[in-house]
Design an enzyme around this catalytic site. Structure first.
Site, short mmCIF file in Angstrom:
data_model
loop_
_atom_site.label_atom_id
_atom_site.label_comp_id
_atom_site.label_asym_id
_atom_site.label_seq_id
_atom_site.Cartn_x
_atom_site.Cartn_y
_atom_site.Cartn_z
N GLY A 16 0.83 -1.20 0.00
CA GLY A 16 0.00 0.00 0.00
C GLY A 16 0.86 1.24 0.00
N GLY A 17 0.20 2.38 0.14
CA GLY A 17 0.91 3.65 0.10
C GLY A 17 1.87 3.84 1.26
N GLY A 77 3.41 1.24 2.95
CA GLY A 77 4.43 0.21 3.11
C GLY A 77 4.01 -1.14 2.57
N THR A 78 4.86 -2.14 2.83
CA THR A 78 4.64 -3.51 2.37
C THR A 78 4.49 -4.42 3.58
OG1 THR A 78 6.01 -3.06 0.42
CG2 THR A 78 5.56 -5.37 0.93
N ASP A 80 -9.99 6.19 7.55
CA ASP A 80 -9.73 5.50 6.28
C ASP A 80 -10.45 4.15 6.24
OD1 ASP A 80 -8.76 5.33 3.71
OD2 ASP A 80 -6.78 4.57 4.30
#
Length: 418
Positions: free
Chosen positions: A95-96, A98-99, A211
């Site tokens: 995602g924006g 991190g992994t 979110d």
């Protein structure tokens, strides 16, 4: 004599020379390892400061939340080993921020390790914020933070491992072998609502998630909902009613009122949850793409169909034939109220949770009644069949008695005369 002395001197000089060389080599190696160790310690200290360790410590010292101090601090070596050197084959998602990698700790516990993207001043606060918020939350439908590591090049967060992926994946891949049934969708909706209700009104301090979307709702081994990703979440004081921030969020889930005013309230989370409800009902993405590649907002499309009384037109085909129509309409009405453009007219998450739980209870009650009626029907059929069989047996017995009373049939036990 001189020759013997000279030979002895040569032999001892050679031994002394070898010992000297060995001492020099071992000394050099020890010096090298010491310098490397100091270099490693200094590098870890640098990463600790760079990744917000001092800021986190400041939060710890100023916070009265005991849960934060209980968060485990992992070493970078532990997490390197757990993820097989952050092997690409261990990636669970990206995602924006991190992994996420699947890992196994030394004690055999399976975990999810989130490796953040390079942290700058602009997103360092988000990382620290997630640690602080998740460390003080204990709710079964919110993903658990097990610990963190700040001494690596980028920050690492360690979460409980949730095996069945995201709600979004399940809705979109249309798994025919194990479809997400109506009952499961209803349960996921109620659990997600309950978690948000906890954040808004039951946590020690009110928390806005900011979110909520189907990719941030994970499903565990029993397909129970777990809300994840608190990087943009914010806690409030008891007296605050909203946050004034720069607009952040995911297109398709973003509260229009927040977009216009930059004021985020608990009702902004409610709007995002309404979009998730629409996804659960329709099995479609928050942003639709039609045949001409035009992008359309699911929330707006959903509201339009509700106003035209055509909600059943877009109910997910996987559940359309197996869900009670009245339950679908009730859930659709909740979603409709959550998606109201006027935040004040939206329900609270507490009201949403109560209504969803009531629908589930009524549905279960109907199922029990239906099962009882079916059981009674089966029992009646069995009794009827038994009565028919008894009549048949009685008739047969009467015929046998008739036959036995005939004069040409000798009784098995002769009568005695007294």
């Amino acid at each position: 004599m001189k020759l013997l002395f000279f030979n002895f001197f040569l032999r001892n000089a050679a031994v002394v020379g070898v010992v000297g060389v060995l001492l020099l080599v071992s000394g050099s190696w020890w010096l090298y390892k010491t310098m490397e160790k100091r270099k490693s310690i200094k590098l870890k200290q640098k990463f600790f400061r760079q990744n917000g360790g001092l800021l986190l410590q400041q939060h710890l010292s100023s916070s009265d939340q005991g849960g934060i101090s209980k968060t485990k601090v992992f070493s970078s070596e532990e997490l390197e080993t757990a993820t097989d050197g952050f092997n690409v084959n261990r990636i669970l998602g990206q995602g924006g921020q991190g992994t996420v990698y699947k890992g196994m700790l030394a004690d055999g516990v399976i975990v999810a390790v989130k490796r953040s993207t390079m942290v700058g001043e602009e997103n360092l606060e988000g990382f620290i914020n997630e640690v602080c918020i998740l460390s003080q939350i204990n709710q079964r439908n919110i993903v658990r933070l097990l610990g963190c590591c700040l001494e690596a090049e980028v920050p690492l967060l360690v979460y409980e491992f949730i095996p069945n992926g995201t709600l979004s994946e399940y809705l979109l891949r249309q798994n025919e072998e194990f479809p997400l049934s109506w009952e499961m969708r209803l349960q996921i909706a109620a659990e997600t609502a309950g978690a948000l209700c906890y954040l808004h009104s039951a946590a020690s301090i009110p928390i806005y998630h900011r979110d909520i979307k189907s990719t941030n709702i994970l499903l565990d081994h029993k397909y129970r909902a777990k809300i994840a990703d608190f990087g943009t979440s914010r806690s409030l004081s008891v007296y605050q009613t909203h946050l004034t921030t720069s607009v952040q969020g995911t297109y398709g889930y973003l509260d229009p009122e927040y977009f216009w005013s930059s004021q985020y309230t608990d009702k902004s989370d409610v709007y995002s949850f309404g979009v998730v409800l629409a996804e659960l009902l329709t099995g479609q993405k928050a942003i639709l793409t039609n045949e001409s590649q035009e992008r359309k907002n699911l929330a707006a499309h959903f509201v339009l169909l509700m106003e035209e009384n055509r909600i059943l037109d877009i109910v997910d085909a996987q559940i359309k034939e197996h869900c009670p129509k009245e339950d679908v309409i009730c859930v659709a009405n909740i979603a409709m109220r959550c998606l109201n453009l006027n935040g004040k007219k939206r329900p609270t998450m507490k009201q949403v949770t109560s209504e969803l739980e009531r629908i589930i209870q009524l549905s279960q009650k109907k199922n029990v009644q239906q099962n009882n009626e079916e059981a009674e029907s089966i029992t009646a059929e069995v009794v009827s069949a038994w009565d028919d069989a008894s009549t048949s047996i009685t008739c047969s017995s009467f015929q046998v008695d008739q036959a036995l009373s005939s004069s040409d049939v000798e009784p098995l036990v002769p009568f005695k005369t007294w």
